[in-house]
Design a protein around this motif. Sequence first.
Motif, PDB file in Angstrom:
ATOM      1  N   PRO A  62      -0.436 -21.808 -38.452  1.00 53.48           N
ATOM      2  CA  PRO A  62      -0.986 -23.076 -37.990  1.00 53.48           C
ATOM      3  C   PRO A  62      -0.592 -24.245 -38.870  1.00 53.48           C
ATOM      4  O   PRO A  62      -0.612 -25.388 -38.443  1.00 53.48           O
ATOM      5  N   GLN A  63      -0.203 -23.996 -40.136  1.00 50.70           N
ATOM      6  CA  GLN A  63       0.224 -25.086 -40.997  1.00 50.70           C
ATOM      7  C   GLN A  63       1.561 -25.646 -40.532  1.00 50.70           C
ATOM      8  O   GLN A  63       1.928 -26.762 -40.862  1.00 50.70           O
ATOM      9  N   ILE A  64       2.320 -24.844 -39.775  1.00 52.56           N
ATOM     10  CA  ILE A  64       3.651 -25.264 -39.355  1.00 52.56           C
ATOM     11  C   ILE A  64       3.700 -25.542 -37.858  1.00 52.56           C
ATOM     12  O   ILE A  64       4.229 -26.539 -37.408  1.00 52.56           O
ATOM     13  N   SER A  65       3.113 -24.673 -37.094  1.00 54.07           N
ATOM     14  CA  SER A  65       3.225 -24.811 -35.649  1.00 54.07           C
ATOM     15  C   SER A  65       2.346 -25.901 -35.079  1.00 54.07           C
ATOM     16  O   SER A  65       2.651 -26.504 -34.070  1.00 54.07           O
ATOM     17  N   GLY A  66       1.210 -26.160 -35.755  1.00 53.71           N
ATOM     18  CA  GLY A  66       0.301 -27.191 -35.274  1.00 53.71           C
ATOM     19  C   GLY A  66      -0.409 -26.809 -33.984  1.00 53.71           C
ATOM     20  O   GLY A  66      -1.001 -27.653 -33.326  1.00 53.71           O
ATOM     21  N   GLN A  67      -0.323 -25.521 -33.562  1.00 55.21           N
ATOM     22  CA  GLN A  67      -0.916 -25.123 -32.299  1.00 55.21           C
ATOM     23  C   GLN A  67      -2.292 -24.494 -32.464  1.00 55.21           C
ATOM     24  O   GLN A  67      -2.887 -24.053 -31.494  1.00 55.21           O
ATOM     25  N   ALA A  68      -2.788 -24.409 -33.683  1.00 55.17           N
ATOM     26  CA  ALA A  68      -4.079 -23.771 -33.908  1.00 55.17           C
ATOM     27  C   ALA A  68      -5.220 -24.701 -33.494  1.00 55.17           C
ATOM     28  O   ALA A  68      -5.021 -25.866 -33.169  1.00 55.17           O
ATOM     29  N   THR A  69      -6.440 -24.155 -33.521  1.00 58.98           N
ATOM     30  CA  THR A  69      -7.616 -24.950 -33.207  1.00 58.98           C
ATOM     31  C   THR A  69      -7.698 -26.156 -34.130  1.00 58.98           C
ATOM     32  O   THR A  69      -7.446 -26.055 -35.330  1.00 58.98           O
ATOM     33  N   ALA A  70      -8.066 -27.296 -33.581  1.00 59.91           N
ATOM     34  CA  ALA A  70      -8.205 -28.509 -34.392  1.00 59.91           C
ATOM     35  C   ALA A  70      -9.297 -28.303 -35.436  1.00 59.91           C
ATOM     36  O   ALA A  70     -10.370 -27.775 -35.129  1.00 59.91           O
ATOM     37  N   ARG A  71      -9.012 -28.725 -36.644  1.00 60.24           N
ATOM     38  CA  ARG A  71      -9.928 -28.477 -37.757  1.00 60.24           C
ATOM     39  C   ARG A  71     -10.322 -29.775 -38.465  1.00 60.24           C
ATOM     40  O   ARG A  71      -9.537 -30.718 -38.518  1.00 60.24           O
ATOM     41  N   ILE A  72     -11.521 -29.755 -39.028  1.00 63.11           N
ATOM     42  CA  ILE A  72     -11.991 -30.813 -39.927  1.00 63.11           C
ATOM     43  C   ILE A  72     -12.292 -30.162 -41.269  1.00 63.11           C
ATOM     44  O   ILE A  72     -13.009 -29.158 -41.335  1.00 63.11           O
ATOM     45  N   GLY A  73     -11.745 -30.697 -42.331  1.00 61.62           N
ATOM     46  CA  GLY A  73     -11.984 -30.167 -43.667  1.00 61.62           C
ATOM     47  C   GLY A  73     -13.248 -30.747 -44.277  1.00 61.62           C
ATOM     48  O   GLY A  73     -13.557 -31.925 -44.078  1.00 61.62           O
ATOM     49  N   VAL A  74     -13.969 -29.914 -45.013  1.00 60.51           N
ATOM     50  CA  VAL A  74     -15.197 -30.339 -45.688  1.00 60.51           C
ATOM     51  C   VAL A  74     -15.154 -29.842 -47.121  1.00 60.51           C
ATOM     52  O   VAL A  74     -14.960 -28.649 -47.363  1.00 60.51           O
ATOM     53  N   ILE A 123      -8.046 -30.783 -51.785  1.00 66.93           N
ATOM     54  CA  ILE A 123      -7.666 -31.815 -50.824  1.00 66.93           C
ATOM     55  C   ILE A 123      -6.236 -31.586 -50.358  1.00 66.93           C
ATOM     56  O   ILE A 123      -5.934 -31.635 -49.155  1.00 66.93           O
ATOM     57  N   ALA A 124      -5.342 -31.310 -51.287  1.00 67.73           N
ATOM     58  CA  ALA A 124      -3.943 -31.051 -50.933  1.00 67.73           C
ATOM     59  C   ALA A 124      -3.823 -29.829 -50.032  1.00 67.73           C
ATOM     60  O   ALA A 124      -3.067 -29.833 -49.050  1.00 67.73           O
ATOM     61  N   LEU A 133      -6.488 -40.091 -59.286  1.00 68.57           N
ATOM     62  CA  LEU A 133      -5.478 -40.966 -58.705  1.00 68.57           C
ATOM     63  C   LEU A 133      -4.587 -40.212 -57.728  1.00 68.57           C
ATOM     64  O   LEU A 133      -4.203 -40.723 -56.672  1.00 68.57           O
ATOM     65  N   ARG A 134      -4.264 -38.964 -58.076  1.00 68.41           N
ATOM     66  CA  ARG A 134      -3.404 -38.174 -57.199  1.00 68.41           C
ATOM     67  C   ARG A 134      -4.130 -37.834 -55.903  1.00 68.41           C
ATOM     68  O   ARG A 134      -3.537 -37.877 -54.825  1.00 68.41           O
ATOM     69  N   ALA A 135      -5.415 -37.486 -56.005  1.00 72.07           N
ATOM     70  CA  ALA A 135      -6.187 -37.190 -54.803  1.00 72.07           C
ATOM     71  C   ALA A 135      -6.252 -38.418 -53.899  1.00 72.07           C
ATOM     72  O   ALA A 135      -6.129 -38.306 -52.672  1.00 72.07           O
ATOM     73  N   GLU A 136      -6.441 -39.587 -54.500  1.00 70.95           N
ATOM     74  CA  GLU A 136      -6.456 -40.826 -53.727  1.00 70.95           C
ATOM     75  C   GLU A 136      -5.121 -41.044 -53.014  1.00 70.95           C
ATOM     76  O   GLU A 136      -5.073 -41.468 -51.855  1.00 70.95           O
ATOM     77  N   LYS A 137      -4.044 -40.725 -53.689  1.00 66.30           N
ATOM     78  CA  LYS A 137      -2.720 -40.868 -53.094  1.00 66.30           C
ATOM     79  C   LYS A 137      -2.582 -39.952 -51.886  1.00 66.30           C
ATOM     80  O   LYS A 137      -2.071 -40.359 -50.832  1.00 66.30           O
ATOM     81  N   TYR A 138      -3.043 -38.708 -52.017  1.00 67.98           N
ATOM     82  CA  TYR A 138      -2.990 -37.766 -50.909  1.00 67.98           C
ATOM     83  C   TYR A 138      -3.788 -38.291 -49.714  1.00 67.98           C
ATOM     84  O   TYR A 138      -3.323 -38.257 -48.564  1.00 67.98           O
ATOM     85  N   LEU A 139      -5.000 -38.757 -49.996  1.00 71.98           N
ATOM     86  CA  LEU A 139      -5.885 -39.192 -48.921  1.00 71.98           C
ATOM     87  C   LEU A 139      -5.327 -40.408 -48.189  1.00 71.98           C
ATOM     88  O   LEU A 139      -5.369 -40.482 -46.954  1.00 71.98           O
ATOM     89  N   LYS A 140      -4.807 -41.354 -48.962  1.00 71.52           N
ATOM     90  CA  LYS A 140      -4.285 -42.578 -48.344  1.00 71.52           C
ATOM     91  C   LYS A 140      -3.018 -42.308 -47.537  1.00 71.52           C
ATOM     92  O   LYS A 140      -2.746 -43.000 -46.556  1.00 71.52           O
ATOM     93  N   ALA A 141      -2.254 -41.301 -47.963  1.00 77.09           N
ATOM     94  CA  ALA A 141      -1.012 -40.984 -47.255  1.00 77.09           C
ATOM     95  C   ALA A 141      -1.238 -40.083 -46.048  1.00 77.09           C
ATOM     96  O   ALA A 141      -0.339 -39.920 -45.219  1.00 77.09           O
ATOM     97  N   SER A 142      -2.429 -39.518 -45.923  1.00 78.17           N
ATOM     98  CA  SER A 142      -2.669 -38.517 -44.886  1.00 78.17           C
ATOM     99  C   SER A 142      -2.676 -39.102 -43.482  1.00 78.17           C
ATOM    100  O   SER A 142      -2.305 -38.431 -42.519  1.00 78.17           O
ATOM    101  N   GLY A 143      -3.141 -40.332 -43.351  1.00 76.54           N
ATOM    102  CA  GLY A 143      -3.199 -40.958 -42.038  1.00 76.54           C
ATOM    103  C   GLY A 143      -4.297 -40.431 -41.134  1.00 76.54           C
ATOM    104  O   GLY A 143      -4.308 -40.696 -39.934  1.00 76.54           O
TER     105      GLY A 143
END
Length: 330
Positions: free
Chosen positions: A56-68, A112-113, A132-142
């Motif tokens: 699912p990390q590559i195909s994108g066909q898995a169930t839609a997920r929300i991370g917590v 987060i990554a 700072l790195r986590a902030e970079k990941y979050l802002k780039a995630s879209g």
Amino acid sequence: MKNQRITLHDIASLAGVTPMTVSRYLRTPEKVTPQTSQRIAAVINEIGYQPDTDNPQISGQATARIGVLIPSFHNQIFPSLLAGIEAAISNTGYKTVVVNYDYDPLREEEQIAALLAMQIKGIILTESVHTLRAEKYLKASGIPVAEVMGNQCQPGRICVGFDNQQAGFDMTRLLLARGKKQIIYFGAMSDHRDRLRYSGYCEAMQQAGLRPGQITPNKISSVSVGNGMMGVARQKYPQVDGILCTNDDLAVGVLQECLQAGIQVPAQLSIAGFHGLEIGQVTPLKLASVITPRFAIGKTVTEIMLRSIAGQETPAHVDLHYQLSCGETL
């Protein structure tokens, strides 16, 4: 090496990038810089990696997920929050991926990554201060990013919670109104919310012309930790007549120690906790506490996030407030 044994983390480590970047390269290589693409491609060619289209990390066909992300599976305040999240997400087709980071900012950054590499649709955080790195990941995630359990969130993020500093101030004022003079604050992990409550406590004490006092062991709150902190407080602050705890399980430990030592509560010592946990309502004396709407926070933030994912207009900030309960220990 068999490609089944190779993970995105392996490729990321060898290429000197994050798993999220590898995932992006495999799915949408045009979104990765040429230099980074060359490094990832070189690693893939060298180890003979073949993408698994069922991943699912590559195909994108898995169930839609929300991370917590939560700071600890052992902290009793988060089950209600998670129950609220699950109540809102039920029957929507979405699933949650819940991870913890043990109150470690670097561990939070890693988690987060890892979540972003899973192509999640949104992410709910229980902290508003990140590396700072986590902030970079979050802002780039879209993707929509939410921060809960407080009211001081980063710009552009969904924020659902309450004012921790004001809550600390208000409960301290309530202790002062009971005639208490040497009120001591019991912290736990000294995370951002803990520090805000302590700040509110200090403000109330200073306004009353009194000196603040604090004990913070940098441990996850528990009854046994609260019990031990009470022993320390009696030695360090022999005139203590009030205690404000950052969590109810600490306060229950304080109450147990007082009952065992023959200290009269609340005549000699008043005790207040935080969050209104069930454990504080079944003690010999019902615990005074700041009642926080954790289930409502989880449900509300998830409902807002689902609307945001769907491209609908959503509120950026929701304050669900708190209540003060005097119980029987004030």
